[in-house]
Design an enzyme around this catalytic site. Sequence first.
Site, short mmCIF file in Angstrom:
data_model
loop_
_atom_site.label_atom_id
_atom_site.label_comp_id
_atom_site.label_asym_id
_atom_site.label_seq_id
_atom_site.Cartn_x
_atom_site.Cartn_y
_atom_site.Cartn_z
N CYS A 78 0.82 -1.21 0.00
CA CYS A 78 0.00 0.00 0.00
C CYS A 78 0.86 1.27 0.00
O CYS A 78 1.46 1.58 -1.03
CB CYS A 78 -1.01 -0.04 1.14
SG CYS A 78 -2.41 1.05 0.83
N ARG A 105 -2.04 7.72 -6.10
CA ARG A 105 -2.46 7.54 -4.70
C ARG A 105 -3.97 7.66 -4.55
O ARG A 105 -4.61 8.47 -5.22
CB ARG A 105 -1.82 8.62 -3.81
CG ARG A 105 -0.34 8.48 -3.65
CD ARG A 105 0.20 9.62 -2.80
NE ARG A 105 -0.32 9.57 -1.45
CZ ARG A 105 -0.34 10.62 -0.62
NH1 ARG A 105 0.11 11.78 -1.01
NH2 ARG A 105 -0.81 10.48 0.59
N ILE A 134 -7.17 -0.48 1.62
CA ILE A 134 -7.48 0.68 2.47
C ILE A 134 -6.88 1.92 1.82
O ILE A 134 -5.66 2.09 1.80
CB ILE A 134 -6.91 0.49 3.89
CG1 ILE A 134 -7.42 -0.82 4.50
CG2 ILE A 134 -7.27 1.68 4.77
CD1 ILE A 134 -6.72 -1.21 5.81
N ARG A 135 -7.74 2.74 1.27
CA ARG A 135 -7.27 3.94 0.53
C ARG A 135 -6.08 3.55 -0.35
O ARG A 135 -4.99 4.14 -0.29
CB ARG A 135 -6.89 5.06 1.49
CG ARG A 135 -8.09 5.60 2.24
CD ARG A 135 -7.72 6.73 3.18
NE ARG A 135 -7.39 7.92 2.41
CZ ARG A 135 -6.40 8.75 2.71
NH1 ARG A 135 -5.62 8.52 3.74
NH2 ARG A 135 -6.18 9.81 2.00
N HIS A 171 -3.24 -5.23 1.70
CA HIS A 171 -2.52 -5.48 2.96
C HIS A 171 -2.52 -6.96 3.37
O HIS A 171 -3.31 -7.35 4.25
CB HIS A 171 -3.19 -4.70 4.10
CG HIS A 171 -3.03 -3.22 4.00
ND1 HIS A 171 -1.98 -2.55 4.57
CD2 HIS A 171 -3.79 -2.29 3.40
CE1 HIS A 171 -2.10 -1.26 4.34
NE2 HIS A 171 -3.19 -1.08 3.62
N GLU A 173 -0.67 -8.36 5.37
CA GLU A 173 -0.33 -8.44 6.79
C GLU A 173 -1.56 -8.31 7.68
O GLU A 173 -1.49 -8.55 8.88
CB GLU A 173 0.74 -7.38 7.15
CG GLU A 173 0.27 -5.93 7.20
CD GLU A 173 0.10 -5.28 5.82
OE1 GLU A 173 0.14 -5.99 4.79
OE2 GLU A 173 -0.12 -4.06 5.80
N1 GLN Z 1 -3.53 6.36 1.12
C1 GLN Z 1 -2.27 6.16 1.75
C2 GLN Z 1 -1.17 6.99 1.09
O1 GLN Z 1 -1.39 7.59 0.10
C3 GLN Z 1 -1.87 4.69 1.76
C4 GLN Z 1 -2.86 3.91 2.58
C5 GLN Z 1 -2.35 2.64 3.15
O2 GLN Z 1 -1.15 2.37 3.23
N2 GLN Z 1 -3.28 1.84 3.61
O3 GLN Z 1 -0.10 7.04 1.58
#
Ligand code: GLN
Length: 193
Positions: A78, A105, A134-135, A171, A173
């Site tokens: 991520c 991103r 997640i994002r 993720h 993990e």
């Molecule tokens: N959105 C985050 C970023 O731009 C990354 C999110 C994440 O690692 N879960 O850094």
Amino acid sequence: MEVGVLAVQGDFAEHIATLKGLGVEAREVKLPQHLDSVEGLIIPGGESTTLSRLMTLYDLREPVRSMAAKGMALWGTCAGMIMLAMEITEEDPVPLGLMDIGVHRNAYGRQVDSFEQDLSVPCFGSEPFHGVFIRAPMVNRLGEGVEVLASLPDGEPVAVQQDNLMATSFHPELTNDPRFHRHFLDLVPVVAN
Ligand code: GLN
């Protein structure tokens, strides 16, 4: 084998727990000297602008870049994927520029647009891998030498590998499935004694 997890910000503890569960010696990397004995490094999920700033502040950028260029196994999850990229669509952060991919991103939306998706990962066989996004960043350019390990049903690549470098936009993990961690350990160079 000793594997480091960048431990300046983000969910490094979960990576360390998964590695320990696989019987691997895992150590937190907060300063350049913690890299001395590691043969692989994971950059965890978190917030990439913060990770980037702290890597600069603690003089971790150049040693990580040069160790990866010399063959150290390096995996970014991520925010870690953002750090590995050659270029990103935003001005901030400045990525390490190691893997021949371009990344956008937060391309899947805001925190509320985080999602989970079972992924087919052909190199792991027929059992799907549960991806937690997640994002998440999106890979918007794939260099020639980059192999896609997993994609979303619409074809977006979400796990990629280039020689000793691996990046996942989700993720592993945060699940109890250690297959990506095992795959990463296979990238750790075998040192001839
Ligand atoms: N959105 C985050 C970023 O731009 C990354 C999110 C994440 O690692 N879960 O850094």
